[in-house]
Write an enzyme that holds these catalytic residues in place. Structure first.
Site, PDB file in Angstrom:
ATOM      1  CE  LYS A  48     -36.968 -43.312 -64.821  1.00  0.00           C
ATOM      2  NZ  LYS A  48     -35.836 -42.996 -65.665  1.00  0.00           N
ATOM      3  CD  GLN A  92     -32.344 -41.726 -64.750  1.00  0.00           C
ATOM      4  OE1 GLN A  92     -33.547 -41.652 -64.601  1.00  0.00           O
ATOM      5  NE2 GLN A  92     -31.781 -42.601 -65.564  1.00  0.00           N
ATOM      6  CG  ASP A 115     -35.362 -48.900 -60.605  1.00  0.00           C
ATOM      7  OD1 ASP A 115     -36.344 -49.433 -61.122  1.00  0.00           O
ATOM      8  OD2 ASP A 115     -34.281 -48.741 -61.201  1.00  0.00           O
TER       9      ASP A 115
END
Ligand SMILES: NC(=O)c1ccc[n+]([C@@H]2O[C@H](COP(=O)([O-])OP(=O)(O)OC[C@H]3O[C@@H](n4cnc5c(N)ncnc54)[C@H](OP(=O)(O)O)[C@@H]3O)[C@@H](O)[C@H]2O)c1
Length: 284
Positions: A48, A92, A115
């Site tokens: 990323k 994450q 996200d």
């Protein structure tokens, strides 16, 4: 269904938007938060950062020891939420089991929550008014659209019910809008007779992290297969990366299939870049 051409087109558009922001003196900034020492999770975070830096997005790399108390993660999220130089935050998955996520999720500012970590951001997606579409479900939809796979009215089976992939993807495919209107079945580790479910599907999406769980005998002829997972498996002379689908037998049955690697992964990264830029545009 190769991911790189789809990713390249998306990245080109996002790069232009990064330049437009730069003209206004804005440098989009993504912070990742990693609370794991699993080499795979570290690799996902590094990918990323590399993709962001390549097109002029700045990154912050927050790493916490998995044994640290939840309070450390809470403080990190509070700090990033309040930091006016950070536009987007990506936590994450997975977090350590001792971390109580229910309270933590609310600490991340929803405007930076690319996200759908915060219940409000995920709730808006379920209600059909998403603030952000999380990168991996967005990538699956993009790949289907790029290959002109019709999902409207189709039977779609998703293998995996996680909050980051299976659940948001199911909700997106159910929406009464373009790229939606599918009939969705979500399977998981307690699903009985998975093969009976996948065999009647027009589209199978796997996101369960079980190497080669689905083989050709479990698929109908002409089915579309999207394999989200990239599982690392130790073999005699090193490590190989395989999906949840046994590619060789599945491709004999499938009308279209994503490779692993090189399918969903690159499009997910490009979709993440787009979300970072979107967050920066909205906040500046
Ligand atoms: N390509 C990309 O862009 C990308 C991005 C993120 C993640 N990934 C990969 O996607 C995979 C899934 O990630 P995740 O975070 O969603 O994983 P996760 O949170 O571990 O969820 C896995 C899901 O698969 C289900 N499952 C496990 N074994 C199964 C079985 N034998 N049959 C049917 N369902 C089964 C689990 O069921 P239960 O709920 O019953 O436990 C769970 O719902 C991982 O391999 C991850 O590395 C790829």
């Amino acid at each position: 269904m190769r991911g790189e051409p789809v990713a390249a087109e998306l990245r080109a558009g996002v790069t232009e938007r990064v330049h437009d922001l730069a003209d206004r003196g804005v440098v989009p900034t993504l912070a990742t938060v990693l609370m794991s020492d699993d080499p795979d999770d570290e690799r996902f975070v590094e990918l990323k950062h590399a993709a962001c830096n390549e097109i002029g997005i700045e990154t912050r790399d927050v790493r916490l020891d998995p044994d640290e108390p939840s309070a450390r993660l809470r403080r990190a999220l509070d700090r990033l939420s309040a930091d006016s130089e950070v536009d987007a935050v990506f936590v994450q998955a997975p977090l350590p089991v001792h971390v109580a996520t229910a309270d933590l999720r609310r600490r991340l500012h929803p405007h930076k929550d690319i996200d759908c970590f915060h219940p409000e951001t995920l709730g808006r997606l379920v209600l059909g008014d998403p603030r952000f579409v999380p990168a991996t479900p967005a990538a699956v939809r993009r790949l289907l659209a790029a290959s002109e796979i019709r999902v409207e009215g189709a039977d779609v089976v998703i293998v995996g019910r996680s909050t980051v992939i299976g659940k948001p993807l199911a909700n997106l495919l159910l929406r009464n809008t373009t790229g939606g209107n599918a009939t969705v079945t979500v399977c998981h580790s307690r699903t009985e007779d998975l093969a009976a479910k996948t065999r009647r599907a027009d589209v199978v999406v796997t996101a369960c992290g079980v190497p080669e769980l689905v083989d050709g005998s479990m698929l109908s002829s002409g089915v579309t297969v999207v394999d989200v997972s990239a599982n690392r498996r130790v073999i005699d002379d090193g490590v190989e990366v395989v999906g949840d689908v046994e590619f060789e037998s599945a491709k004999e049955r499938a009308g279209a299939i994503t490779p692993v690697p090189g399918g969903v992964g690159p499009v997910t990264i490009a979709s993440l870049l787009e979300n970072v830029v979107l967050a920066a545009e909205r906040q500046n």
